[in-house]
Design an enzyme around this catalytic site. Sequence first.
Site, mmCIF file in Angstrom:
data_model
loop_
_atom_site.group_PDB
_atom_site.id
_atom_site.type_symbol
_atom_site.label_atom_id
_atom_site.label_comp_id
_atom_site.label_asym_id
_atom_site.label_seq_id
_atom_site.Cartn_x
_atom_site.Cartn_y
_atom_site.Cartn_z
ATOM 1 N N MET A 198 -28.350 -44.157 -27.258
ATOM 2 C CA MET A 198 -29.687 -43.804 -27.706
ATOM 3 C C MET A 198 -30.728 -43.907 -26.590
ATOM 4 O O MET A 198 -31.764 -43.244 -26.642
ATOM 5 C CB MET A 198 -30.101 -44.698 -28.874
ATOM 6 N N ALA A 220 -22.213 -43.168 -31.424
ATOM 7 C CA ALA A 220 -23.484 -43.453 -30.758
ATOM 8 C C ALA A 220 -23.874 -44.903 -30.997
ATOM 9 O O ALA A 220 -23.627 -45.461 -32.080
ATOM 10 C CB ALA A 220 -24.578 -42.522 -31.263
ATOM 11 N N CYS A 221 -24.460 -45.513 -29.964
ATOM 12 C CA CYS A 221 -25.042 -46.857 -30.071
ATOM 13 C C CYS A 221 -26.231 -46.905 -29.116
ATOM 14 O O CYS A 221 -26.729 -45.852 -28.710
ATOM 15 C CB CYS A 221 -23.998 -47.935 -29.766
ATOM 16 N N ARG A 222 -26.684 -48.072 -28.748
ATOM 17 C CA ARG A 222 -27.876 -48.133 -27.908
ATOM 18 C C ARG A 222 -27.597 -47.638 -26.491
ATOM 19 O O ARG A 222 -28.328 -46.813 -25.954
ATOM 20 C CB ARG A 222 -28.429 -49.557 -27.859
ATOM 21 N N GLY A 246 -23.982 -47.294 -25.224
ATOM 22 C CA GLY A 246 -22.650 -46.741 -25.076
ATOM 23 C C GLY A 246 -21.549 -47.768 -25.091
ATOM 24 O O GLY A 246 -20.376 -47.421 -25.274
#
Length: 711
Positions: A693, A664-666, A668
């Site tokens: 996110m 997961a990141c902000r 993708g």
Amino acid sequence: MLAALQKFPATIARPVEVMRGYSLETLRADLVAGVTVGLVLLPQALAFSLLAGLPPEMGLYSAIVASIIGALWGSSSHLHTGPTNTASLLTLSVILPLAAPGTPEFMALAGMLAVLAGALRLIFGLARLGLLVNFVSDSVAVGFTAGAGILIISNQIAPILRLDLPMGVGLIETFVLSAAQIQRTHLPSLLLGVATIALIATLQRLRRRLPTLLIALVVVSAIAWVLRLEESGVHTLGVLPQSLPPLAKLPLLDLNLIGALANGALAVAIIGLVEASAIARAIATHSQQRLDSNQEFIGQGLANICAGFFSGHPCSGSFNRSALSFQSGARTSLGNAFSGAFVLIAMFPLAPLIAHLPRPVLAGALAITAWSMVDHQAIRRIWRADRVDGTISLITLAATLFVPLQFAIISGVLMSLGAYLWRTSAPRVQSVLPDAAFRHWEYQPHLPVCPQLAVVDVLGDLYFGAVNHVEEQMNVLLTRNPTQRFLLLRMHSVQRCDVSGIKMLQTIVRQYRDRGGGVYFVRVRQPVRQMMDVTGFTQYVGADHFLDEDHAIDHLFHRVLDPAVCIYECEVRAFRECQNLPKRPLPPEAIPLLPERGAPLQVPMIEPRELWQQIRSPSPPRVIDVREPREYRQGHIPQAELLPLYELLTHSDNVRRDRPIVLACRSGRRSERAAAALMRRGFDRITILRGGMLAWEASDLLMAIGQENGG
């Protein structure tokens, strides 16, 4: 054209409008101004007719008729119409190849030229074509006027020296022939000419508002009469007719003659309109009068037609007489009409005296008047402001001196149009960056640019003549910055875009898409956006690619650009959003961030709600958050482990393989890079949170705050 025809009665009935509400006080002011201007008009009419190679009475007839008709049907209250330097010189240049000066044919051609030029001006006015004068640029007008002034001065050498030179010879030939006959100079004529020039120059320095020309003519002529210089061989004007302007016998049905005069008539018409319009605008800045250029065209046209029919020659607006009309307190255009009436009345008692006016005196007056036409300050100003316009001005000046005047004008106009086309076909395409305060965009080639996003200004229209240049410049930027996959195109200076421009933009979009990026637009003007809509370009590029300028960089930074590049590969802080971004350059031994070009990464995606169900199940996956600690602390998925991308890339062996991994990141994009690195290490149970996110927040799922776990 229909609108022009509907306004036809109003334009022709202009004198009624001038007379409406006319008062006795206004009459007094106009009479005083009319007499004042008439005192200047009378000697100028004589001098300018001689300049055109015509008898002096034709100048008087022109002054009477043109000043009255031009005043009654013109738009300006102060523009004075009558004989001028430029119109007389053009007249001589146009008809000299067709007839010999002094012959009845020469005088008839002058009248025909006035009628043809007047008809063209009248047509321009009735057709509402006032914009035509805009095609003669200031640089052309200044260059032509200066060249005409020099030619007028050269034409006065013969009468001042009393030499026998052919009429209308070229500049160089005039000096050569004059030098060959210099020993035949008539000393009394030379002294009269020089005395006139010196007296006018002195009077102008002492008091510019004095009728210097009239005073000089009277004083020097009186001296010549007292000294009996006429008996010493000084040429005079000769006997003048004492009559009303007679109807001229013009060859109106001679089509061959009309064809021979057509080109010159067009030049006389256009230059006269440019001259008159410029003078009227200049005076209106002081008088605060609102002008109608089309009505002024009608007035100029009727003045020339009537002057031609009543034994006159082509006329135009005079700056010094117009300025004198304003300074003398004229209230309406009737002041200029009264100046023509004054010449008519004065002509009868003064004709015997005018007959003894020495020609060298008139030549000296013409010479010093012509010198004022060479506007040195304007030439220097144009040259300093724009070298292209300065070059056009100088070339027009040279052409005026060495080629027929009508062709000099046409060549100047063509050069101006060519320069305009050259400029518009090569609009500036420049990469811009925010200034130090992040308030404005500026061209700063000395600063490094963002390796992902190009922000480009297009300063000009995207029409068929410019698209090749714009595309070439865009390709230069692409080649110079091969890592830039996204383009923000600022379109505020693009007023017009045709189908060729749309095709060029499609090519640019396709090039950036081939790089894996895209093109975004800000400040697209309504006509350009409408063209994009009707041609399908908006649908092709996507309506979401048209951004608000105030939020464009914020949107691109957080939702489009790859933050891994910003953090791990880029040391540039080009935008405001970059200023607080952590920079952690990767060491050389780090695993490459992206998969090989042409081999796109295929990683399974998981939806936010599905992940929410899995982390609440008895066998939850390992959720690894690859963002930076600051981002993680602001909110993360419950049970997610923090392992920033930098650490994952440099220490991927620390990641356990006991459970499936969800990255997961902000948005993708960093997850894709992490997945690529892990898959190269043999990890096979890798999934990416679709949308990152941002998607998790949009799904209103629970988030943990302020916790930080190791990976």
